[in-house]
Scaffold this motif. Structure first.
Motif, PDB file in Angstrom:
ATOM      1  N   MET A   1       0.818  -1.196   0.000  1.00  0.00           N
ATOM      2  CA  MET A   1       0.000   0.000   0.000  1.00  0.00           C
ATOM      3  C   MET A   1       0.861   1.259   0.000  1.00  0.00           C
ATOM      4  O   MET A   1       0.421   2.293  -0.423  1.00  0.00           O
ATOM      5  CB  MET A   1      -0.934   0.017   1.202  1.00  0.00           C
ATOM      6  CG  MET A   1      -2.088  -0.959   1.117  1.00  0.00           C
ATOM      7  SD  MET A   1      -3.160  -0.705  -0.284  1.00  0.00           S
ATOM      8  CE  MET A   1      -4.311   0.443   0.373  1.00  0.00           C
ATOM      9  N   ASP A   2       2.080   1.166   0.511  1.00  0.00           N
ATOM     10  CA  ASP A   2       2.944   2.337   0.582  1.00  0.00           C
ATOM     11  C   ASP A   2       3.263   2.904  -0.791  1.00  0.00           C
ATOM     12  O   ASP A   2       3.486   4.093  -0.935  1.00  0.00           O
ATOM     13  CB  ASP A   2       4.245   1.985   1.304  1.00  0.00           C
ATOM     14  CG  ASP A   2       3.998   1.634   2.759  1.00  0.00           C
ATOM     15  OD1 ASP A   2       2.927   1.966   3.279  1.00  0.00           O
ATOM     16  OD2 ASP A   2       4.891   1.024   3.373  1.00  0.00           O
ATOM     17  N   ARG A   3       3.311   2.071  -1.806  1.00  0.00           N
ATOM     18  CA  ARG A   3       3.672   2.536  -3.139  1.00  0.00           C
ATOM     19  C   ARG A   3       2.482   3.080  -3.920  1.00  0.00           C
ATOM     20  O   ARG A   3       2.624   3.521  -5.035  1.00  0.00           O
ATOM     21  CB  ARG A   3       4.318   1.402  -3.924  1.00  0.00           C
ATOM     22  CG  ARG A   3       5.645   1.007  -3.326  1.00  0.00           C
ATOM     23  CD  ARG A   3       6.312   0.013  -4.201  1.00  0.00           C
ATOM     24  NE  ARG A   3       7.528  -0.445  -3.572  1.00  0.00           N
ATOM     25  CZ  ARG A   3       8.403  -1.192  -4.166  1.00  0.00           C
ATOM     26  NH1 ARG A   3       8.206  -1.580  -5.408  1.00  0.00           N
ATOM     27  NH2 ARG A   3       9.481  -1.571  -3.544  1.00  0.00           N
ATOM     28  N   LYS A   4       1.288   2.995  -3.383  1.00  0.00           N
ATOM     29  CA  LYS A   4       0.072   3.505  -4.025  1.00  0.00           C
ATOM     30  C   LYS A   4      -0.191   2.856  -5.383  1.00  0.00           C
ATOM     31  O   LYS A   4      -0.648   3.504  -6.311  1.00  0.00           O
ATOM     32  CB  LYS A   4       0.148   5.030  -4.174  1.00  0.00           C
ATOM     33  CG  LYS A   4       0.448   5.767  -2.896  1.00  0.00           C
ATOM     34  CD  LYS A   4      -0.730   5.747  -1.955  1.00  0.00           C
ATOM     35  CE  LYS A   4      -0.464   6.644  -0.753  1.00  0.00           C
ATOM     36  NZ  LYS A   4      -0.430   5.986   0.502  1.00  0.00           N
ATOM     37  N   LEU A   5       0.118   1.577  -5.489  1.00  0.00           N
ATOM     38  CA  LEU A   5      -0.169   0.855  -6.728  1.00  0.00           C
ATOM     39  C   LEU A   5      -1.671   0.647  -6.843  1.00  0.00           C
ATOM     40  O   LEU A   5      -2.331   0.272  -5.886  1.00  0.00           O
ATOM     41  CB  LEU A   5       0.553  -0.491  -6.740  1.00  0.00           C
ATOM     42  CG  LEU A   5       2.071  -0.440  -6.712  1.00  0.00           C
ATOM     43  CD1 LEU A   5       2.647  -1.852  -6.627  1.00  0.00           C
ATOM     44  CD2 LEU A   5       2.615   0.266  -7.948  1.00  0.00           C
ATOM     45  N   THR A   6      -2.201   0.865  -8.033  1.00  0.00           N
ATOM     46  CA  THR A   6      -3.647   0.722  -8.221  1.00  0.00           C
ATOM     47  C   THR A   6      -3.991  -0.307  -9.279  1.00  0.00           C
ATOM     48  O   THR A   6      -5.155  -0.536  -9.540  1.00  0.00           O
ATOM     49  CB  THR A   6      -4.267   2.070  -8.634  1.00  0.00           C
ATOM     50  OG1 THR A   6      -3.644   2.493  -9.841  1.00  0.00           O
ATOM     51  CG2 THR A   6      -4.112   3.115  -7.547  1.00  0.00           C
ATOM     52  N   ASN A   7      -2.995  -0.897  -9.899  1.00  0.00           N
ATOM     53  CA  ASN A   7      -3.282  -1.791 -11.020  1.00  0.00           C
ATOM     54  C   ASN A   7      -2.569  -3.133 -10.909  1.00  0.00           C
ATOM     55  O   ASN A   7      -2.109  -3.670 -11.896  1.00  0.00           O
ATOM     56  CB  ASN A   7      -2.908  -1.103 -12.334  1.00  0.00           C
ATOM     57  CG  ASN A   7      -1.424  -0.757 -12.390  1.00  0.00           C
ATOM     58  OD1 ASN A   7      -0.734  -0.782 -11.380  1.00  0.00           O
ATOM     59  ND2 ASN A   7      -0.939  -0.433 -13.559  1.00  0.00           N
ATOM     60  N   VAL A   8      -2.497  -3.673  -9.718  1.00  0.00           N
ATOM     61  CA  VAL A   8      -1.822  -4.953  -9.529  1.00  0.00           C
ATOM     62  C   VAL A   8      -2.751  -6.086  -9.969  1.00  0.00           C
ATOM     63  O   VAL A   8      -3.873  -6.205  -9.496  1.00  0.00           O
ATOM     64  CB  VAL A   8      -1.393  -5.157  -8.060  1.00  0.00           C
ATOM     65  CG1 VAL A   8      -0.752  -6.516  -7.865  1.00  0.00           C
ATOM     66  CG2 VAL A   8      -0.448  -4.038  -7.629  1.00  0.00           C
ATOM     67  N   VAL A   9      -2.260  -6.886 -10.905  1.00  0.00           N
ATOM     68  CA  VAL A   9      -2.989  -8.043 -11.401  1.00  0.00           C
ATOM     69  C   VAL A   9      -2.074  -9.251 -11.241  1.00  0.00           C
ATOM     70  O   VAL A   9      -0.921  -9.220 -11.661  1.00  0.00           O
ATOM     71  CB  VAL A   9      -3.387  -7.872 -12.885  1.00  0.00           C
ATOM     72  CG1 VAL A   9      -4.035  -9.136 -13.422  1.00  0.00           C
ATOM     73  CG2 VAL A   9      -4.313  -6.679 -13.052  1.00  0.00           C
ATOM     74  N   ILE A  10      -2.573 -10.292 -10.611  1.00  0.00           N
ATOM     75  CA  ILE A  10      -1.801 -11.506 -10.364  1.00  0.00           C
ATOM     76  C   ILE A  10      -2.374 -12.620 -11.222  1.00  0.00           C
ATOM     77  O   ILE A  10      -3.586 -12.848 -11.218  1.00  0.00           O
ATOM     78  CB  ILE A  10      -1.879 -11.909  -8.875  1.00  0.00           C
ATOM     79  CG1 ILE A  10      -1.385 -10.764  -7.986  1.00  0.00           C
ATOM     80  CG2 ILE A  10      -1.106 -13.195  -8.613  1.00  0.00           C
ATOM     81  CD1 ILE A  10      -1.764 -10.912  -6.534  1.00  0.00           C
ATOM     82  N   GLY A  11      -1.529 -13.311 -11.952  1.00  0.00           N
ATOM     83  CA  GLY A  11      -1.954 -14.451 -12.751  1.00  0.00           C
ATOM     84  C   GLY A  11      -1.270 -15.703 -12.250  1.00  0.00           C
ATOM     85  O   GLY A  11      -0.049 -15.768 -12.216  1.00  0.00           O
ATOM     86  N   THR A  12      -2.040 -16.679 -11.801  1.00  0.00           N
ATOM     87  CA  THR A  12      -1.482 -17.944 -11.310  1.00  0.00           C
ATOM     88  C   THR A  12      -2.227 -19.084 -12.001  1.00  0.00           C
ATOM     89  O   THR A  12      -3.196 -18.861 -12.724  1.00  0.00           O
ATOM     90  CB  THR A  12      -1.630 -18.077  -9.779  1.00  0.00           C
ATOM     91  OG1 THR A  12      -3.026 -18.050  -9.444  1.00  0.00           O
ATOM     92  CG2 THR A  12      -0.910 -16.965  -9.057  1.00  0.00           C
ATOM     93  N   GLY A  13      -1.790 -20.289 -11.765  1.00  0.00           N
ATOM     94  CA  GLY A  13      -2.487 -21.380 -12.423  1.00  0.00           C
ATOM     95  C   GLY A  13      -2.093 -22.746 -11.955  1.00  0.00           C
ATOM     96  O   GLY A  13      -1.505 -22.909 -10.893  1.00  0.00           O
ATOM     97  N   ASN A  14      -2.440 -23.723 -12.806  1.00  0.00           N
ATOM     98  CA  ASN A  14      -2.209 -25.137 -12.564  1.00  0.00           C
ATOM     99  C   ASN A  14      -3.036 -25.633 -11.401  1.00  0.00           C
ATOM    100  O   ASN A  14      -2.569 -26.329 -10.523  1.00  0.00           O
ATOM    101  CB  ASN A  14      -0.721 -25.441 -12.368  1.00  0.00           C
ATOM    102  CG  ASN A  14      -0.429 -26.903 -12.656  1.00  0.00           C
ATOM    103  OD1 ASN A  14      -1.166 -27.555 -13.381  1.00  0.00           O
ATOM    104  ND2 ASN A  14       0.630 -27.404 -12.084  1.00  0.00           N
ATOM    105  N   SER A  15      -4.285 -25.266 -11.425  1.00  0.00           N
ATOM    106  CA  SER A  15      -5.232 -25.665 -10.397  1.00  0.00           C
ATOM    107  C   SER A  15      -6.291 -26.555 -11.041  1.00  0.00           C
ATOM    108  O   SER A  15      -6.329 -26.710 -12.256  1.00  0.00           O
ATOM    109  CB  SER A  15      -5.876 -24.404  -9.812  1.00  0.00           C
ATOM    110  OG  SER A  15      -6.863 -24.737  -8.880  1.00  0.00           O
ATOM    111  N   CYS A  16      -7.173 -27.107 -10.241  1.00  0.00           N
ATOM    112  CA  CYS A  16      -8.251 -27.923 -10.801  1.00  0.00           C
ATOM    113  C   CYS A  16      -9.490 -27.083 -11.084  1.00  0.00           C
ATOM    114  O   CYS A  16     -10.518 -27.598 -11.478  1.00  0.00           O
ATOM    115  CB  CYS A  16      -8.590 -29.078  -9.863  1.00  0.00           C
ATOM    116  SG  CYS A  16      -9.148 -28.528  -8.252  1.00  0.00           S
ATOM    117  N   HIS A  17      -9.380 -25.766 -10.878  1.00  0.00           N
ATOM    118  CA  HIS A  17     -10.529 -24.888 -11.137  1.00  0.00           C
ATOM    119  C   HIS A  17     -10.052 -23.500 -11.572  1.00  0.00           C
ATOM    120  O   HIS A  17      -8.889 -23.153 -11.376  1.00  0.00           O
ATOM    121  CB  HIS A  17     -11.403 -24.773  -9.889  1.00  0.00           C
ATOM    122  CG  HIS A  17     -10.720 -24.087  -8.752  1.00  0.00           C
ATOM    123  ND1 HIS A  17      -9.870 -24.732  -7.894  1.00  0.00           N
ATOM    124  CD2 HIS A  17     -10.732 -22.792  -8.349  1.00  0.00           C
ATOM    125  CE1 HIS A  17      -9.398 -23.884  -7.005  1.00  0.00           C
ATOM    126  NE2 HIS A  17      -9.906 -22.704  -7.254  1.00  0.00           N
TER     127      HIS A  17
END
Length: 141
Positions: free
Chosen positions: A1-17
């Motif tokens: 929060m200190d950096r005031k980022l507003t557009n963080v998108v996380i992409g993960t995978g290899n799940s069963c859903h």
């Protein structure tokens, strides 16, 4: 929060859903403001076909109110990341073990650079003009 980022998108995978969730600032308070949006992809090679009748999300939802999408279907995700928006398409395949298995697309999700909130693509293009903002040489609506 200190950096005031507003557009963080996380992409993960290899799940069963497939799942899409707002990542809250405080994990113990899932209703807190979002810090990021996470897209978790299923694995198309995970054993077994899609479970389109999965009802487990009703049991999971009370403990994960920040989850926007939970489907137990095999497939993959396609990301389109630009300075103006991040868009994700979920591709699902009903039968992964059959050569003629059909791939379909779930409704697309969008994240704009001004806030870590998920917007359904159909809602993104139907926002009122008052929600548009000027960015650089154009407008983001």
């Amino acid at each position: 929060m200190d950096r005031k980022l507003t557009n963080v998108v996380i992409g993960t995978g290899n799940s069963c859903h497939h799942s899409v969730a707002h990542v809250p600032v405080n994990e113990v308070e899932p209703e807190d403001p979002a810090l990021a949006v996470e897209f978790m992809s299923s694995s198309i090679s995970f054993s077994g076909d899609s479970n389109t009748g999965w009802t487990g999300k009703e049991a999971v939802r009370p403990y994960n109110p920040h989850m926007e999408l939970m489907v137990q279907q095999r497939g993959y995700q396609i990301y389109d990341l630009t300075p103006k928006l991040s868009m994700m398409d979920v591709k699902v395949m009903e039968h992964v073990g059959m050569p003629a298995g059909r791939i379909s697309t779930l409704p697309s999700d969008v994240v704009t650079p001004d806030q870590p909130l998920l917007i359904k693509l159909r809602d993104f293009y139907h926002r009122p003009l008052s929600s548009c903002r000027t960015a650089g040489s154009g407008s983001i609506c």
